[in-house]
Motif scaffolding. Structure first.
Motif, PDB file in Angstrom:
ATOM      1  N   HIS A 190     -34.523 -79.308 -62.702  1.00 40.85           N
ATOM      2  CA  HIS A 190     -35.869 -78.409 -62.233  1.00 40.85           C
ATOM      3  C   HIS A 190     -37.040 -78.792 -63.842  1.00 40.85           C
ATOM      4  CE1 HIS A 190     -38.092 -76.709 -59.020  1.00 40.85           C
ATOM      5  NE2 HIS A 190     -37.824 -76.815 -58.569  1.00 40.85           N
ATOM      6  N   LEU A 191     -37.699 -79.218 -63.433  1.00 40.16           N
ATOM      7  CA  LEU A 191     -38.730 -78.700 -64.572  1.00 40.16           C
ATOM      8  C   LEU A 191     -39.466 -77.669 -64.443  1.00 40.16           C
ATOM      9  CD1 LEU A 191     -39.582 -82.658 -66.008  1.00 40.16           C
ATOM     10  CD2 LEU A 191     -38.202 -80.989 -67.564  1.00 40.16           C
ATOM     11  N   PRO A 192     -39.768 -77.760 -63.489  1.00 46.88           N
ATOM     12  CA  PRO A 192     -41.166 -76.849 -62.893  1.00 46.88           C
ATOM     13  C   PRO A 192     -39.593 -75.191 -63.369  1.00 46.88           C
ATOM     14  CG  PRO A 192     -40.750 -77.330 -61.544  1.00 46.88           C
ATOM     15  CD  PRO A 192     -40.493 -78.319 -62.405  1.00 46.88           C
ATOM     16  N   ASP A 193     -39.183 -75.132 -62.715  1.00 53.70           N
ATOM     17  CA  ASP A 193     -38.184 -73.799 -63.025  1.00 53.70           C
ATOM     18  C   ASP A 193     -37.458 -73.460 -64.451  1.00 53.70           C
ATOM     19  OD1 ASP A 193     -38.693 -73.351 -59.937  1.00 53.70           O
ATOM     20  OD2 ASP A 193     -36.119 -74.032 -59.408  1.00 53.70           O
ATOM     21  N   LEU A 194     -37.471 -74.423 -65.323  1.00 53.52           N
ATOM     22  CA  LEU A 194     -37.572 -74.717 -66.726  1.00 53.52           C
ATOM     23  C   LEU A 194     -38.525 -73.834 -67.657  1.00 53.52           C
ATOM     24  CD1 LEU A 194     -34.421 -77.490 -66.697  1.00 53.52           C
ATOM     25  CD2 LEU A 194     -33.574 -74.984 -66.715  1.00 53.52           C
ATOM     26  N   GLY A 195     -39.242 -74.078 -67.101  1.00 53.48           N
ATOM     27  CA  GLY A 195     -40.468 -73.913 -67.727  1.00 53.48           C
ATOM     28  C   GLY A 195     -41.425 -74.606 -68.349  1.00 53.48           C
ATOM     29  N   TYR A 196     -41.114 -75.955 -67.804  1.00 58.68           N
ATOM     30  CA  TYR A 196     -42.155 -77.144 -68.260  1.00 58.68           C
ATOM     31  C   TYR A 196     -43.352 -77.387 -67.389  1.00 58.68           C
ATOM     32  CZ  TYR A 196     -38.047 -77.598 -71.618  1.00 58.68           C
ATOM     33  OH  TYR A 196     -36.900 -77.126 -72.901  1.00 58.68           O
ATOM     34  N   THR A 197     -44.065 -77.343 -68.287  1.00 58.40           N
ATOM     35  CA  THR A 197     -45.197 -78.161 -67.518  1.00 58.40           C
ATOM     36  C   THR A 197     -46.066 -79.767 -68.810  1.00 58.40           C
ATOM     37  OG1 THR A 197     -46.515 -76.558 -69.188  1.00 58.40           O
ATOM     38  CG2 THR A 197     -46.489 -75.997 -67.084  1.00 58.40           C
ATOM     39  N   CYS A 198     -46.701 -80.137 -67.975  1.00 62.38           N
ATOM     40  CA  CYS A 198     -47.672 -81.357 -68.519  1.00 62.38           C
ATOM     41  C   CYS A 198     -48.322 -80.434 -69.183  1.00 62.38           C
ATOM     42  CB  CYS A 198     -47.561 -82.531 -67.755  1.00 62.38           C
ATOM     43  SG  CYS A 198     -48.553 -84.057 -68.039  1.00 62.38           S
ATOM     44  N   THR A 199     -48.495 -80.923 -70.652  1.00 60.75           N
ATOM     45  CA  THR A 199     -49.550 -80.518 -71.238  1.00 60.75           C
ATOM     46  C   THR A 199     -50.726 -81.322 -71.941  1.00 60.75           C
ATOM     47  OG1 THR A 199     -48.390 -79.808 -72.732  1.00 60.75           O
ATOM     48  CG2 THR A 199     -48.569 -78.930 -72.207  1.00 60.75           C
ATOM     49  N   GLN A 200     -50.278 -83.183 -71.433  1.00 59.17           N
ATOM     50  CA  GLN A 200     -50.996 -84.072 -72.474  1.00 59.17           C
ATOM     51  C   GLN A 200     -50.812 -85.728 -71.533  1.00 59.17           C
ATOM     52  OE1 GLN A 200     -50.886 -84.903 -76.389  1.00 59.17           O
ATOM     53  NE2 GLN A 200     -52.111 -86.502 -76.218  1.00 59.17           N
ATOM     54  N   HIS A 201     -51.510 -86.116 -71.326  1.00 54.83           N
ATOM     55  CA  HIS A 201     -50.883 -87.433 -70.511  1.00 54.83           C
ATOM     56  C   HIS A 201     -52.077 -88.631 -70.957  1.00 54.83           C
ATOM     57  CE1 HIS A 201     -54.049 -87.152 -66.868  1.00 54.83           C
ATOM     58  NE2 HIS A 201     -54.103 -85.642 -67.064  1.00 54.83           N
ATOM     59  N   VAL A 202     -52.092 -89.895 -71.180  1.00 52.38           N
ATOM     60  CA  VAL A 202     -52.818 -90.835 -72.035  1.00 52.38           C
ATOM     61  C   VAL A 202     -52.112 -92.034 -71.765  1.00 52.38           C
ATOM     62  CG1 VAL A 202     -53.979 -91.939 -74.192  1.00 52.38           C
ATOM     63  CG2 VAL A 202     -52.961 -89.148 -74.126  1.00 52.38           C
ATOM     64  N   PRO A 203     -53.069 -92.582 -70.624  1.00 48.97           N
ATOM     65  CA  PRO A 203     -52.546 -94.174 -70.691  1.00 48.97           C
ATOM     66  C   PRO A 203     -53.382 -95.227 -71.884  1.00 48.97           C
ATOM     67  CG  PRO A 203     -54.917 -93.799 -69.540  1.00 48.97           C
ATOM     68  CD  PRO A 203     -54.049 -92.180 -70.492  1.00 48.97           C
ATOM     69  N   SER A 204     -51.671 -95.970 -71.443  1.00 57.63           N
ATOM     70  CA  SER A 204     -52.295 -97.138 -72.751  1.00 57.63           C
ATOM     71  C   SER A 204     -52.575 -98.624 -71.903  1.00 57.63           C
ATOM     72  CB  SER A 204     -51.639 -97.857 -73.921  1.00 57.63           C
ATOM     73  OG  SER A 204     -49.837 -97.494 -73.603  1.00 57.63           O
ATOM     74  N   GLN A 205     -52.454 -99.532 -72.878  1.00 56.22           N
ATOM     75  CA  GLN A 205     -52.344-100.887 -72.187  1.00 56.22           C
ATOM     76  C   GLN A 205     -50.903-101.415 -71.812  1.00 56.22           C
ATOM     77  OE1 GLN A 205     -54.157-103.987 -74.450  1.00 56.22           O
ATOM     78  NE2 GLN A 205     -55.694-104.054 -72.942  1.00 56.22           N
ATOM     79  N   ARG A 206     -49.606-100.305 -72.243  1.00 51.53           N
ATOM     80  CA  ARG A 206     -48.312-100.595 -71.940  1.00 51.53           C
ATOM     81  C   ARG A 206     -47.244 -99.886 -71.348  1.00 51.53           C
ATOM     82  NH1 ARG A 206     -47.015-104.910 -75.743  1.00 51.53           N
ATOM     83  NH2 ARG A 206     -48.700-106.421 -76.655  1.00 51.53           N
ATOM     84  N   ALA A 207     -48.142 -99.010 -71.388  1.00 49.35           N
ATOM     85  CA  ALA A 207     -47.178 -97.331 -71.548  1.00 49.35           C
ATOM     86  C   ALA A 207     -48.386 -96.134 -70.705  1.00 49.35           C
ATOM     87  CB  ALA A 207     -46.217 -97.244 -72.156  1.00 49.35           C
ATOM     88  N   THR A 208     -47.687 -95.434 -70.038  1.00 43.96           N
ATOM     89  CA  THR A 208     -48.218 -93.887 -69.564  1.00 43.96           C
ATOM     90  C   THR A 208     -47.360 -92.569 -71.006  1.00 43.96           C
ATOM     91  OG1 THR A 208     -49.166 -94.557 -67.649  1.00 43.96           O
ATOM     92  CG2 THR A 208     -49.205 -92.229 -68.450  1.00 43.96           C
ATOM     93  N   HIS A 209     -48.431 -91.996 -71.866  1.00 43.42           N
ATOM     94  CA  HIS A 209     -48.141 -91.052 -72.411  1.00 43.42           C
ATOM     95  C   HIS A 209     -47.476 -89.254 -71.535  1.00 43.42           C
ATOM     96  CE1 HIS A 209     -46.509 -93.788 -75.744  1.00 43.42           C
ATOM     97  NE2 HIS A 209     -48.338 -94.685 -74.712  1.00 43.42           N
ATOM     98  N   ILE A 210     -46.286 -88.575 -71.759  1.00 41.43           N
ATOM     99  CA  ILE A 210     -46.367 -87.716 -71.244  1.00 41.43           C
ATOM    100  C   ILE A 210     -45.785 -87.200 -72.069  1.00 41.43           C
ATOM    101  CG2 ILE A 210     -46.160 -86.174 -69.078  1.00 41.43           C
ATOM    102  CD1 ILE A 210     -47.538 -88.470 -68.449  1.00 41.43           C
ATOM    103  N   VAL A 211     -46.569 -85.208 -71.802  1.00 43.33           N
ATOM    104  CA  VAL A 211     -46.499 -84.828 -73.343  1.00 43.33           C
ATOM    105  C   VAL A 211     -46.217 -83.490 -71.835  1.00 43.33           C
ATOM    106  CG1 VAL A 211     -46.662 -83.406 -75.052  1.00 43.33           C
ATOM    107  CG2 VAL A 211     -47.609 -85.504 -75.341  1.00 43.33           C
ATOM    108  N   LEU A 212     -45.025 -82.440 -72.577  1.00 40.44           N
ATOM    109  CA  LEU A 212     -44.482 -81.993 -71.466  1.00 40.44           C
ATOM    110  C   LEU A 212     -44.328 -80.938 -72.215  1.00 40.44           C
ATOM    111  CD1 LEU A 212     -40.773 -83.169 -69.053  1.00 40.44           C
ATOM    112  CD2 LEU A 212     -43.994 -83.014 -68.741  1.00 40.44           C
ATOM    113  N   THR A 213     -44.145 -79.690 -72.302  1.00 38.02           N
ATOM    114  CA  THR A 213     -44.124 -78.241 -73.095  1.00 38.02           C
ATOM    115  C   THR A 213     -43.804 -76.971 -72.475  1.00 38.02           C
ATOM    116  OG1 THR A 213     -46.035 -79.225 -74.632  1.00 38.02           O
ATOM    117  CG2 THR A 213     -45.861 -76.660 -75.212  1.00 38.02           C
ATOM    118  N   ARG A 214     -42.653 -76.231 -73.129  1.00 36.38           N
ATOM    119  CA  ARG A 214     -41.943 -75.404 -72.319  1.00 36.38           C
ATOM    120  C   ARG A 214     -43.613 -74.250 -72.688  1.00 36.38           C
ATOM    121  NH1 ARG A 214     -36.859 -72.938 -76.313  1.00 36.38           N
ATOM    122  NH2 ARG A 214     -39.031 -71.898 -76.806  1.00 36.38           N
ATOM    123  N   THR A 215     -43.167 -72.870 -71.747  1.00 32.89           N
ATOM    124  CA  THR A 215     -44.000 -72.382 -71.508  1.00 32.89           C
ATOM    125  C   THR A 215     -43.638 -71.247 -71.898  1.00 32.89           C
ATOM    126  OG1 THR A 215     -43.438 -72.171 -69.678  1.00 32.89           O
ATOM    127  CG2 THR A 215     -45.666 -73.231 -70.290  1.00 32.89           C
TER     128      THR A 215
END
Length: 215
Positions: A190-215
């Motif tokens: 349960h990522l929200p309960d653990l304190g993680y939030t999405c701080t970046q999301h960037v699509p490319s032609q081959r993938a979508t890149h997500i960065v999760l950061t612990r607050t």
């Protein structure tokens, strides 16, 4: 303090970080290789994995390259090191990567079975840690000498560190692939309960890149 990071870990659209039935023929499980098309195409992975020149630049390469920046040591699970299970009956298995592995840093392998350190070419030494994830992290941080520690995988290892809120940042690439079965990265997490939030999301032609950061 050094950061503990996950970089370039790829999951399918349906959430699997590896296919089923890992083997010598299928190191990433059946169908798992298809997850990493975005990475294999980059200039960074061509140089790091194959010692080759060329490869694509752009968004995918930018994310691949950041995964090697300021990394002083690695942690990985036993399954990522190889398909051998149970006690080390011999030491013939030396990893998937040949005599000169891609890491060029100390690598700490989580295992229940002791084994002497394995010194390879190019600065890689595999250390086999039997005292758990926190012991491995302490050793890796000491070896990193002020730089960050990167978790290579697999999914089970990442989940163990997530549950303890030890990971500072995760870069997850979502590949346009459906596996249907395998090992889910966030199963039971349960990522929200653990304190993680999405701080970046960037699509490319081959993938979508997500960065999760612990607050």
């Amino acid at each position: 303090m050094t950061k503990l990071r996950v970089e370039s870990f790829t999951i399918s659209i349906d959430g699997f970080g590896a296919g089923p039935d890992q083997s010598l023929e299928n190191p990433l499980g059946i169908g798992g290789k298809a997850l990493h098309g975005w990475a294999f195409a980059t200039r960074t992975f061509q140089a790091q994995l194959f010692g080759a020149q060329g490869g694509e630049t752009g968004i995918d390469d930018d994310f691949a390259a950041r995964g090697f920046h300021n990394v002083g040591a690695w942690i990985m699970g036993r399954n990522m090191f190889g398909p051998v299970r149970g006690p080390w009956l011999d030491e013939s298995w030396r990893g998937w990567w040949g005599d000169n592995p891609v890491y060029h840093k100390p690598v700490f392998v989580l295992t229940d079975h002791p084994r002497a350190p394995l010194v390879m070419e190019g600065g890689t030494t595999f250390h086999f840690v039997t005292k758990g994830i926190r012991a491995a992290l302490e050793l890796a941080r000491e070896a990193a000498n002020g730089k960050d520690v990167r978790i290579g995988g697999g999914a089970s290892t990442i989940r163990q560190y997530l549950r303890e809120r030890l990971i500072d940042e995760l870069h997850i690439a979502i590949a346009p692939v459906l596996l249907g079965e395998g090992e889910r990265l966030f199963d039971g997490i349960h990522l929200p309960d653990l304190g993680y939030t999405c701080t970046q999301h960037v699509p490319s032609q081959r993938a979508t890149h997500i960065v999760l950061t612990r607050t």
